[in-house]
Design an enzyme around this catalytic site. Structure first.
Site, PDB file in Angstrom:
ATOM      1  CB  CYS A 117      -0.836   0.056   1.278  1.00 23.05           C
ATOM      2  SG  CYS A 117      -2.229  -1.055   1.293  1.00 23.05           S
ATOM      3  CB  CYS A 145      -3.409   2.516   2.333  1.00 19.25           C
ATOM      4  SG  CYS A 145      -4.786   1.443   1.847  1.00 19.25           S
ATOM      5  CB  CYS A 194      -3.481  -1.863  -1.778  1.00 21.28           C
ATOM      6  SG  CYS A 194      -4.998  -1.410  -0.937  1.00 21.28           S
ATOM      7  CB  CYS A 245      -4.145   3.056  -1.408  1.00 21.42           C
ATOM      8  SG  CYS A 245      -2.919   1.744  -1.241  1.00 21.42           S
TER       9      CYS A 245
HETATM   10 ZN   LIG Z   1      -3.867   0.190   0.274  1.00 20.64          ZN
END
Ligand SMILES: [Zn+2]
Length: 70
Positions: A32, A36, A63, A66
């Site tokens: 991330c 995030c 991810c 994000c």
């Molecule tokens: Zn994330």
């Protein structure tokens, strides 16, 4: 930055660190942006990476929330 400093930055949702490091979550296999909005796991389940490439090399995927690759 050491692990504690990175962890603290993520916990504070500090967006200044976008591009400085990426947060890899070993339990879910994702990485991330530092900012995030996903819940931050325990420190022992988190690894920090200097680049997207490094995170991917560790077997993690981006991810969907994000989108660290965008
Ligand atoms: Zn994330």
């Amino acid at each position: 930055m050491n692990h504690e400093e990175c962890y603290e930055a993520v916990r504070a949702r500090n967006s200044e660190f976008y591009g400085v490091f990426y947060t890899g979550v070993l339990t879910t296999g994702i990485f991330c942006k530092p900012s995030c909005s996903s819940r931050l796991p325990y420190s022992k389940n988190v690894r920090f990476f200097e680049s997207i490439e490094a995170a991917k090399n560790a077997g993690l995927r981006a991810c969907k929330r994000c989108k660290p690759e965008l």
